[in-house]
Design an enzyme around this catalytic site. Structure first.
Site, PDB file in Angstrom:
ATOM      1  NE  ARG A   4      -1.054   1.705   3.731  1.00 35.86           N
ATOM      2  CZ  ARG A   4      -0.882   1.293   4.973  1.00 35.86           C
ATOM      3  NH1 ARG A   4      -1.749   0.479   5.531  1.00 35.86           N
ATOM      4  NH2 ARG A   4       0.184   1.668   5.674  1.00 35.86           N
ATOM      5  CG  HIS A  18     -11.009   9.010  14.193  1.00 36.52           C
ATOM      6  ND1 HIS A  18     -11.572   8.502  13.040  1.00 36.52           N
ATOM      7  CD2 HIS A  18     -10.425   7.948  14.820  1.00 36.52           C
ATOM      8  CE1 HIS A  18     -11.342   7.194  12.985  1.00 36.52           C
ATOM      9  NE2 HIS A  18     -10.638   6.839  14.052  1.00 36.52           N
ATOM     10  CD  GLU A  19      -8.006   8.152  17.715  1.00 35.33           C
ATOM     11  OE1 GLU A  19      -8.429   7.244  18.455  1.00 35.33           O
ATOM     12  OE2 GLU A  19      -7.642   7.949  16.538  1.00 35.33           O
ATOM     13  CG  HIS A  39     -12.352   5.313  18.094  1.00 36.81           C
ATOM     14  ND1 HIS A  39     -13.094   4.359  17.429  1.00 36.81           N
ATOM     15  CD2 HIS A  39     -11.307   5.611  17.265  1.00 36.81           C
ATOM     16  CE1 HIS A  39     -12.534   4.089  16.266  1.00 36.81           C
ATOM     17  NE2 HIS A  39     -11.448   4.836  16.136  1.00 36.81           N
ATOM     18  CD  GLU A  91     -11.179   2.821  13.268  1.00 35.25           C
ATOM     19  OE1 GLU A  91     -11.010   4.021  12.972  1.00 35.25           O
ATOM     20  OE2 GLU A  91     -10.695   2.298  14.287  1.00 35.25           O
ATOM     21  CG  ASP A  97     -13.378   7.661   9.546  1.00 36.39           C
ATOM     22  OD1 ASP A  97     -12.399   7.970  10.245  1.00 36.39           O
ATOM     23  OD2 ASP A  97     -13.363   6.725   8.730  1.00 36.39           O
TER      24      ASP A  97
END
Length: 774
Positions: A131, A608-609, A612, A671, A675
């Site tokens: 990747r 984002h975190e 979570h 996730e 996001d």
């Protein structure tokens, strides 16, 4: 486990200086930008963590009147020339953004192609990579810095750092590694009861005294290989202040259970078997035994047959999302009664693991079993396969892990397997492999070198302020949610306000008088000529450092990751967000770039975190990191309904590179929730900053509003491409959606995006129905 975002017209484009009557400075800057395009350093990072459609709940998907007012002001202010930033940092940022974009694409049709089309056109995946993304580029640049500090012999450092440098030199000492060849591995095989396939008469010489319990314990405690049964020590999900023994289903030799039985994976299986056979044959010859290829092939085929049974016994990851359903606490007596495994002695196994660190089992010791279905299936497998096959498999898993520490011919044996699995045709350049290895195993020591060389200490306080801004938005957004009742909103607010943060690095790694750093590696004694043995020391040290924690109180201030890491993390057991120094750099974050980039970069990461903590896993833990149901029945039911909307949305993304397979919206739910929440919170925090008087700057040569700049920077951190082989693996194993789906899915759900780019309702980026959870 529970441990571990009416086309009123596109933006105006300025194709040359004359069309918009730009000033002399602007024209000069545009010429400079053109020259910079080919050489601008792209330094971004990214962190990578199926259902049917259900009725959507409309969770206030409007843009508030206040936000519309701010957006209008942003549009108005963005037309002023006086706010153009002409510093070197801004010029480089503008060049990077222009180079990455494809302005021939329409942002309302496919924003990922619009933001990343240029990047995809200009970057070819290196032969060493499966990747290649902006994340990988940023990691590559970080490794260059680490190479420099690890090779710098001009300064004598503290013991921990000198050990890291010795480990690096031993890894780079290829002439000695080649000379020693298979010798160090053969020595290890003798220590662990031999590898039957690479010796004669194992059943007669070693078989009679072989005990599965002792073999598993040795691999676990001495080599950090948790094979067949995954026993480890971690925070108790139900009491985050203490550690407990966990027992779970193990990992496998190949990355995903599907590789063992899916028809489309037959090439990978064949290459895997050939890899096993080649290594065993090579070792037999080194021991002056006959090659006997047919015999070796037959024995290793039995190993693959055994591992296929183990793969079938495991539960797919998408069915293991609910940590509350996984958690089963029981005493040793109940463990033995429920999972006898044809005479397997659990007390003997666990005590042998713990005795390596002088920890005794208590009479009333409790364990937490995560892998009940697997253990129920394991009994029959152990009964079917003989000790010789079991030992062949256990040793193979250690050999597989150590291949990279051996001479080149052993690495060449895995070329076809890696090609089938990842699509790569070349090994990583040696110094990168060594830098990565040392950083992974001595992260605190290496982190101290990185901080001194490349990190601005004032970034900590600036990022801390950003965290507070985005945390405040998360709390404010709770009032907009009509699917959540007031009782649950109050609990969510308490949890959000109690999220702790770790930013950059732990202070002790820079404090010369603090001996904690040296004590962390006090048991390690490396030699430049013994790279293989150095690696064994690391395995043992990592295993025993973890096992020792069983009788220790949880250190809530312990850093869970090193400083030189391009990623970010949330720990549900600690209710903790972590932003290592490696991600706190341009273009994610810089005090010298426009705030639109900072909010769209590190601001989105922060959001984002934080989110979570409230995704499908994190929501099961309270403000103190304990697994506790703080949800009302009403809110829990509606959370699941809101989640179904997102599961359906992402399950409709297909990935062409992965044979057009659809994304697993259930596996990627956590996730995707993060996001969506992250970009929503970061954008609103940016608008609030502007509303409170913040004055941002535009970038030269980019006729973009502040809002558009925010979204483009957000999208560009996800620019990247995959090899087809790795795409097929990722769609099976990765909890993240493909890169384009991460961008498209989250922005389709955000009204502020379609307003910023004037996307008409019904266009691909402004769908008729939107999903929102947080």
């Amino acid at each position: 486990m529970g441990k571990s975002e009416s086309s009123v017209g596109m933006m105006e484009r300025a194709d040359n200086c004359g069309r918009r009557r730009l000033g002399f400075v602007e024209c000069g800057l545009l010429v400079l930008l053109t020259l910079l395009l080919m050489g601008a350093i792209v330094t971004l990072g990214v962190f990578y963590s199926i259902g049917k459609q259900l009725p959507l709940l409309n969770s206030l998907l409007h843009v508030s009147r206040h936000e519309r007012t701010v957006v209008k002001r942003v549009l108005r202010d963005s037309s002023q020339k006086s706010d153009i930033c002409t510093t070197p940092s801004c010029v480089i940022a503008a060049a990077r953004i222009l180079q990455n974009m494809d302005q021939s694409k329409k942002p309302c049709d496919n924003f990922y192609q619009y933001a990343c089309g240029g990047w995809l056109r200009h970057h070819v995946i290196p032969e060493t990579n499966s990747r290649y993304s902006v994340f990988d580029i940023l990691r590559d640049e970080l490794e260059v810095i680490l190479k420099g500090v690890l090779e710098d012999s001009s300064v004598q450092h503290r013991p921990a750092v000198e050990k890291a440098k010795t480990l690096y030199r031993s890894c780079m000492n290829q002439s000695v590694i080649e000379k020693r060849d298979s010798e160090p591995l053969l020595n290890v095989l003798d220590m662990i009861g031999g590898w039957p396939v690479a010796m004669d008469k194992w059943n007669e010489t070693m078989g009679p005294k072989w005990e599965l319990e002792r073999q598993l314990a040795v691999l676990n405690s001495q080599f950090n290989r948790r094979v067949l049964i995954d026993l480890f020590i971690w925070n108790d999900d139900q009491n985050s202040s203490r550690h407990v023994i966990y027992i779970d289903q193990p990992t496998l030799g190949m990355p995903s259970r599907e590789y063992y039985f899916k028809e489309d994976s037959h090439r990978v299986r064949e290459a895997y078997l050939q890899f096993m056979t080649s290594v065993a044959t090579m070792l037999r010859r080194d021991l002056n035994l006959p090659g006997e290829t047919d015999l070796v092939q037959e024995e290793m085929a039995q190993v693959l047959h055994l591992e296929t049974h183990l793969a079938n016994a495991t539960v797919p990851q998408e069915k293991r999302h609910d940590v509350t359903a996984l958690y089963h606490r029981m005493g040793l007596e109940e463990l033995q009664e429920r999972f006898g495994l044809k005479g397997f002695n659990w007390t003997l196994f666990i005590q042998n693991v713990l005795s390596s660190v002088q920890v005794e089992l208590l009479p009333n010791e409790e364990v937490v079993v995560y892998g009940i279905p697997y253990l129920e299936n394991l009994e029959e497998i152990i009964d079917v396969f003989p000790a010789q096959t079991l030992q062949n498999y256990l040793v193979w898993r250690l050999v597989l892990d150590r291949i990279g520490s051996l001479s080149q011919r052993f690495k060449e044996a895995r070329v076809d397997y890696r090609k089938a699995l990842y699509g790569t045709t070349m090994e990583e350049v040696r110094w990168r492999e060594c830098v990565s290895y040392v950083n992974s195993n001595m992260e605190s020591a290496v982190g101290s070198l990185y901080i001194k060389r490349a990190f601005s200490k004032d970034s900590k306080s600036i990022v801390s302020e950003l965290i507070e801004k985005i945390r405040s938005v998360f709390v404010d957004n709770l009032d907009e949610l009509n699917w959540m009742d007031e009782e649950s909103k109050k609990k969510a607010q308490e949890k959000a306000l109690n999220i702790r943060e770790q930013i950059g690095y732990p202070d002790y790694i820079l404090e010369d008088n603090n001996r904690h750093l040296d004590e962390e590696y006090s048991s390690l004694t490396f030699s430049e000529d013994l790279y293989f043995e150095n690696g064994l020391q690391n395995l043992k040290n990592n295993a025993q450092r973890s096992l020792k924690k069983l009788r220790e109180k949880v250190d809530q201030n312990l850093w869970i990751i090193g400083a030189a890491v391009v990623n970010a993390f949330y720990s549900p057991n600690r209710n903790l967000i972590v932003f290592p120094a490696g991600i706190l750099q341009p273009p994610f974050f810089s005090k010298d770039q426009p705030q639109a980039l900072n909010f769209g970069g590190i601001g989105m990461v922060i959001g984002h975190e934080i989110t979570h903590g409230f995704d499908d896993n994190g929501r099961n833990f309270d403000k103190n990191g304990n697994m506790l149901d703080w949800w009302s029945n009403f809110s829990a039911r509606h959370f699941r309904q809101q989640s179904q909307c997102m599961i359906y949305q992402y399950s409709n993304f297909s990935w062409e590179l992965a044979d057009n397979q659809n994304v697993n919206g259930f596996s990627t739910l956590g996730e995707n929730i993060a996001d969506n929440g992250g970009v929503r919170q970061a954008y609103k925090a940016y608008l609030q900053w502007l509303a409170e008087g913040g004055r941002d700057q535009r970038l030269p040569g980019l006729n973009l509003t502040y809002a558009q700049l925010f979204f483009i920077n957000y999208a560009q951190v996800w620019c990247g491409s995959y090899r087809p082989e790795f795409a097929i693996q990722s769609i099976k194993t990765d909890v993240h959606s493909p890169l384009n789906a991460q961008v498209l899915g989250s922005l389709q759900n955000l009204p502020g995006f379609s307003e910023a780019f004037h996307c008409p309702r019904g266009s691909p980026m402004h769908p008729m129905n939107r999903c929102r959870i947080w």
